[in-house]
Design a protein around this motif. Sequence first.
Motif, mmCIF file in Angstrom:
data_model
loop_
_atom_site.group_PDB
_atom_site.id
_atom_site.type_symbol
_atom_site.label_atom_id
_atom_site.label_comp_id
_atom_site.label_asym_id
_atom_site.label_seq_id
_atom_site.Cartn_x
_atom_site.Cartn_y
_atom_site.Cartn_z
ATOM 1 N N ASP A 93 0.893 -1.015 -0.196
ATOM 2 C CA ASP A 93 0.221 0.041 -0.210
ATOM 3 C C ASP A 93 1.084 1.402 0.278
ATOM 4 O O ASP A 93 1.494 1.746 0.882
ATOM 5 N N SER A 96 0.497 4.039 2.953
ATOM 6 C CA SER A 96 -0.279 3.502 3.976
ATOM 7 C C SER A 96 -1.494 4.053 5.128
ATOM 8 O O SER A 96 -2.451 4.126 5.749
ATOM 9 N N GLY A 99 -3.349 2.714 8.145
ATOM 10 C CA GLY A 99 -3.162 1.185 8.041
ATOM 11 C C GLY A 99 -4.855 0.774 7.928
ATOM 12 O O GLY A 99 -4.960 -0.640 7.957
ATOM 13 N N CYS A 102 -4.695 -1.411 5.039
ATOM 14 C CA CYS A 102 -3.036 -2.544 5.056
ATOM 15 C C CYS A 102 -4.273 -3.434 5.464
ATOM 16 O O CYS A 102 -4.710 -5.064 5.637
ATOM 17 N N VAL A 115 1.070 -8.082 3.728
ATOM 18 C CA VAL A 115 0.133 -6.741 3.630
ATOM 19 C C VAL A 115 1.299 -6.045 3.929
ATOM 20 O O VAL A 115 1.957 -6.207 4.927
ATOM 21 N N GLY A 117 2.482 -1.645 4.119
ATOM 22 C CA GLY A 117 2.728 -0.440 4.189
ATOM 23 C C GLY A 117 3.702 0.672 4.365
ATOM 24 O O GLY A 117 4.200 0.451 4.897
ATOM 25 N N VAL A 140 0.859 -7.892 8.574
ATOM 26 C CA VAL A 140 1.089 -6.459 8.222
ATOM 27 C C VAL A 140 2.950 -5.779 9.183
ATOM 28 O O VAL A 140 2.516 -5.610 10.249
ATOM 29 N N PHE A 142 4.803 -1.947 8.373
ATOM 30 C CA PHE A 142 4.539 -0.882 8.101
ATOM 31 C C PHE A 142 5.915 -0.485 8.150
ATOM 32 O O PHE A 142 6.811 -0.040 9.224
#
Length: 272
Positions: A93, A96, A99, A102, A115, A117, A140, A142
Motif C-alpha cells: 500500500d 498507507s 493502516g 492495509c 501486507v 504499508g 501487516v 509498516f
Amino acid sequence: MGVSDERRATRSATEQRSAVRERYADIATRSTNEGCCAGDGCGCGSDGLDARTRELGYDDAELETVAEGANLGLGCGNPTAIAGLEAGEAVLDLGSGAGFNCFLAAQAVGPSGRVLGVDMTPEMVEKARANAARNGSDNVEFRLGEIEHLPVADETVDVVISNCVVNLSPDKRGVFEEAYRVLRPGGRLTISDIVRTAPFPDDVLDDSDALAACVSGAETVDEVARLLAAAGFETVDVSPKGESESFIRTWDETRDLSEYIVSATIEAEKPR
C-alpha cells in the motif's frame, strides 16, 4: 507543457513533500478523526466519518472489522474493493496512512499472505503500528519511506494498491517505476486516485493547501496512462468515476472542485 504544468513545475520537490508531510503529520496527531483528503469540512465524529467512508465505496462490514483509529476518512475510493485480492498474495500500500486499507487487505489475503504499508510521515507510521497491535494483524508491516524510493526489494509484491496518494508526489513517473520494480512479473497495480478534467485556475495552483490535499497535483487521464506505459506497464486502464463529484464538492467551501477533478480507478499490469 501547458500553463498549469509550468506553474506546478516552479515548486520544488522538497517544498511539495514538506507541505504534504506537515499536513498528514497534523492529521495523525489529532485527538479526533477530522481529516479529509481535501479539506476538513467533510464531517467529524464517528457518524460523519462512517458516512464519508461509505460514500468512498466501503461497506459496513469493512468498517466494523477494523479497529477504531485506522480509518481517518482520507481517500477518494476503495482500492481493496477493486484489487481482487486472493489468499496468499503479497500486497503493498503506497501512502498507507494509519493502516485502514492495509488491514482490509490483510483480511483478504489471509494468514498465508502479507501486507506492507509505506508512508513518508513518521507520525502516520507510528499510528499505523499501534493500530496493527489493536487489530491483531500479524501479517501487516509498516515502513517509513517515500513512494518514489520504496524500501522494498525487487519483485516481491503481487499487488500494489493506493488511495489518493500518487497525486501528492512531485515525481509520479518515479512512483510508477518503483511500483513496477517491486512487482513480480504478472503483478498488478490497482489504485484509487484523483485525475484532472480541466485546467486549474491560478488560485488553486498557488494554494499550498490544495497541493497537500490531493487536488492541484492531479494529472489528466491521458498523462496518467502515459506515465504508466513509460514505466513499463501494460493493460493500462484509467476510468473516471462520475459519481465521485458528489463528495468532491464537499472538499472546499470556497470553490467547486468537481469542475476540475474527479476520482478514478487506475489499473495496470506488469508483463509476465
